[in-house]
Scaffold this motif. Structure first.
Motif, PDB file in Angstrom:
ATOM      1  N   ASN A   1       5.845   5.067  -5.191  1.00 33.02           N
ATOM      2  CA  ASN A   1       4.630   5.494  -5.885  1.00 33.02           C
ATOM      3  C   ASN A   1       5.039   6.710  -6.699  1.00 33.02           C
ATOM      4  O   ASN A   1       4.914   6.740  -7.923  1.00 33.02           O
ATOM      5  CB  ASN A   1       3.540   5.800  -4.848  1.00 33.02           C
ATOM      6  CG  ASN A   1       2.204   6.140  -5.478  1.00 33.02           C
ATOM      7  OD1 ASN A   1       2.139   6.531  -6.636  1.00 33.02           O
ATOM      8  ND2 ASN A   1       1.141   6.011  -4.699  1.00 33.02           N
TER       9      ASN A   1
ATOM     10  N   PHE B   1      -8.713   4.935  -4.021  1.00 35.35           N
ATOM     11  CA  PHE B   1      -8.176   4.926  -5.391  1.00 35.35           C
ATOM     12  C   PHE B   1      -9.064   4.104  -6.316  1.00 35.35           C
ATOM     13  O   PHE B   1      -9.263   4.445  -7.485  1.00 35.35           O
ATOM     14  CB  PHE B   1      -6.761   4.353  -5.385  1.00 35.35           C
ATOM     15  CG  PHE B   1      -6.057   4.405  -6.719  1.00 35.35           C
ATOM     16  CD1 PHE B   1      -5.884   3.265  -7.471  1.00 35.35           C
ATOM     17  CD2 PHE B   1      -5.563   5.601  -7.207  1.00 35.35           C
ATOM     18  CE1 PHE B   1      -5.237   3.304  -8.698  1.00 35.35           C
ATOM     19  CE2 PHE B   1      -4.914   5.658  -8.430  1.00 35.35           C
ATOM     20  CZ  PHE B   1      -4.759   4.515  -9.186  1.00 35.35           C
TER      21      PHE B   1
ATOM     22  N   PRO C   1       0.810  -1.218   0.000  1.00 36.45           N
ATOM     23  CA  PRO C   1       0.000   0.000   0.000  1.00 36.45           C
ATOM     24  C   PRO C   1       0.843   1.267   0.000  1.00 36.45           C
ATOM     25  O   PRO C   1       2.042   1.230   0.297  1.00 36.45           O
ATOM     26  CB  PRO C   1      -0.749  -0.115   1.337  1.00 36.45           C
ATOM     27  CG  PRO C   1       0.216  -0.830   2.218  1.00 36.45           C
ATOM     28  CD  PRO C   1       0.919  -1.821   1.330  1.00 36.45           C
ATOM     29  N   SER C   2       0.212   2.386  -0.322  1.00 31.60           N
ATOM     30  CA  SER C   2       0.855   3.676  -0.083  1.00 31.60           C
ATOM     31  C   SER C   2       0.840   3.902   1.418  1.00 31.60           C
ATOM     32  O   SER C   2      -0.011   3.363   2.119  1.00 31.60           O
ATOM     33  CB  SER C   2       0.070   4.780  -0.792  1.00 31.60           C
ATOM     34  OG  SER C   2       0.251   4.686  -2.187  1.00 31.60           O
TER      35      SER C   2
ATOM     36  N   MET D   1      -6.257  11.212  -1.362  1.00 32.33           N
ATOM     37  CA  MET D   1      -6.235   9.948  -0.650  1.00 32.33           C
ATOM     38  C   MET D   1      -6.917  10.151   0.709  1.00 32.33           C
ATOM     39  O   MET D   1      -7.130  11.285   1.155  1.00 32.33           O
ATOM     40  CB  MET D   1      -4.789   9.481  -0.441  1.00 32.33           C
ATOM     41  CG  MET D   1      -4.125   8.994  -1.700  1.00 32.33           C
ATOM     42  SD  MET D   1      -2.477   8.338  -1.399  1.00 32.33           S
ATOM     43  CE  MET D   1      -1.524   9.849  -1.314  1.00 32.33           C
TER      44      MET D   1
HETATM   45  O1  KDG Z   1      -2.856   0.765  -3.954  1.00 30.49           O
HETATM   46  C1  KDG Z   1      -2.699   1.858  -4.782  1.00 30.49           C
HETATM   47  C2  KDG Z   1      -2.574   3.058  -3.958  1.00 30.49           C
HETATM   48  O2  KDG Z   1      -1.617   2.855  -2.974  1.00 30.49           O
HETATM   49  C3  KDG Z   1      -2.156   4.235  -4.682  1.00 30.49           C
HETATM   50  O3  KDG Z   1      -2.724   4.295  -5.844  1.00 30.49           O
HETATM   51  C4  KDG Z   1      -2.475   5.339  -3.800  1.00 30.49           C
HETATM   52  O4  KDG Z   1      -1.518   7.131  -4.888  1.00 30.49           O
HETATM   53  C5  KDG Z   1      -2.506   6.607  -4.466  1.00 30.49           C
HETATM   54  C6  KDG Z   1      -3.810   7.209  -4.563  1.00 30.49           C
HETATM   55  O5  KDG Z   1      -3.882   8.262  -5.200  1.00 30.49           O
HETATM   56  O6  KDG Z   1      -4.727   6.625  -4.014  1.00 30.49           O
END
Ligand code: KDG
Length: 363
Positions: free
Chosen positions: A180, A227, A124-125, A206
């Motif tokens: 990311n 997301f 995850p982020s 987010m």
């Molecule tokens: O699992 C994917 C997310 O971690 C990543 O896409 C989070 O950058 C992100 C967002 O904008 O939600």
């Protein structure tokens, strides 16, 4: 939280992964749904696998890995390299199955599945996890990571190890970092080159209080959203804009519903490699170390992929008609000045020492 030199979590002895060799074109083509042919062809080849075979206890294991982004991104490419290393060095006794595009749930759902032992691994982020690990919010502070060199000093040094130690709790084992990336603003209304242009724009963020604070402080109207729901919300105009790295904007086709972008580089977001503690404790020590080795090799390769493609993909988005505003240093300074209060709001919660230690790295 004070950084100590012996920060390295017990389960993280740093392997000697080195870069070598190239990879077969066939697998390259297979792996790159969603990325343009040009970007696909410029994808750095996977390095040769280093390190010998690892003995297990004769039992076979399967690791399901939940990934939130699509098959076209650097994250999935890094995970494919992880899969290759683990399966080859365990002589096939540890099988890795990758599930992209949040098939097994978004970041928060996947982490909770790890804690309950119904899933083995996810990437995850850090941003959605700040309620669980407040220190992670340091990554959400605007403009704190001016270069990838500062990022690497954190990922590959004591600060990164300390934060992995923090995250090796609550039913989780944290074994590495990946990228990311630097986030860029996109929207469907008009070009943005100053905070004033954000007035009234509905921006998806987010699920993270600092990101909400950032866009509120800039004068926009932020709304938190998973997301997994973002593309539809953009397409239906539920929100006017969003912010993500160029590689995610292309691989998630946001450019098809967002004609305008601004290269803000306002926040650097990491991915963290997490394993279910319940699953980890069932693995023989040799396989635990193998996962750590593979996560470290994945981390370095995934960063290389992300950085190799970043500028290339920005150019392709332009070629595909996206109107990209590149801010002058003076225009960036206006955003930075407007966002200074965000540091005051969150310094105590995150920990002033940690922020200062990272700032130090860019001096
Ligand atoms: O699992 C994917 C997310 O971690 C990543 O896409 C989070 O950058 C992100 C967002 O904008 O939600």
């Amino acid at each position: 939280m004070t950084i100590t030199t012996s920060a390295r979590p017990q389960h993280l002895t740093r392997p000697h992964g080195v870069w070598q060799g190239a990879m077969k074109a066939g697998a390259l083509a297979l792996a790159l749904v969603g990325l343009s042919a040009q970007a696909a062809s410029d994808m750095p080849p996977m390095p040769e696998i280093t390190g010998g075979k690892v003995a297990g206890n004769g039992q076979d294991y399967t690791i399901r890995v939940s990934i939130g982004t699509t098959k076209g991104g650097a994250q999935y490419r890094g995970a494919e390299y992880f899969e290759k290393i683990v399966e080859s060095r365990s002589d096939g006794h540890v099988q890795v199955q990758l599930f992209d595009s949040a098939q097994l749930g978004d970041d928060l759902q996947a982490v909770s599945s790890l804690q309950s032992g119904t899933l083995e691994m996810t990437l995850p982020s850090t941003s959605p996890l700040v309620k669980m690990f407040p220190e992670f919010a340091v990554f959400d502070l605007p403009f704190l990571f001016p270069t990838t060199d500062v990022v690497d000093q954190v990922f590959d040094g004591d600060i990164g190890d300390q934060l992995l130690k923090v995250a090796s709790s609550k039913g989780l084992v944290a074994i590495g970092w990946s990228e990311n990336g630097y986030r860029q603003l996109t929207n469907s209304k008009h070009p943005v080159s100053s905070p004033a242009d954000l007035e009234g724009l509905k921006i998806r963020t987010m699920q993270n209080p600092i990101h909400l604070d950032i866009w509120r402080t800039l004068g926009a109207n932020p709304t938190p959203m998973s997301f997994a729901e973002l593309f539809t919300a953009l397409e239906q105009g539920v929100v006017d804009g969003q912010e993500n790295p160029w590689i995610t904007i292309q691989s998630s086709k946001f450019n098809e519903v967002q004609p305008y972008a601004t290269e803000t580089n306002h926040v650097y977001t990491p991915f963290i490699t997490l394993v279910s503690k319940r699953y980890w404790d069932r693995l023989p020590e040799g396989y635990q170390q193998l996962l750590v080795d593979a996560a470290q090799d994945m981390s370095r390769y995934e960063r290389q992929v992300s950085r190799t493609l970043n500028d290339q993909i920005k150019q392709e988005l332009k070629d595909d008609g996206m109107q990209i505003t590149e801010l002058t240093p003076g225009q960036v300074a206006v955003f930075q000045k407007k966002l200074a209060p965000v540091y005051d709001h969150w310094r105590d919660q995150i920990g002033g020492q940690l922020i200062d230690d990272i700032r130090e790295l860019s001096q």
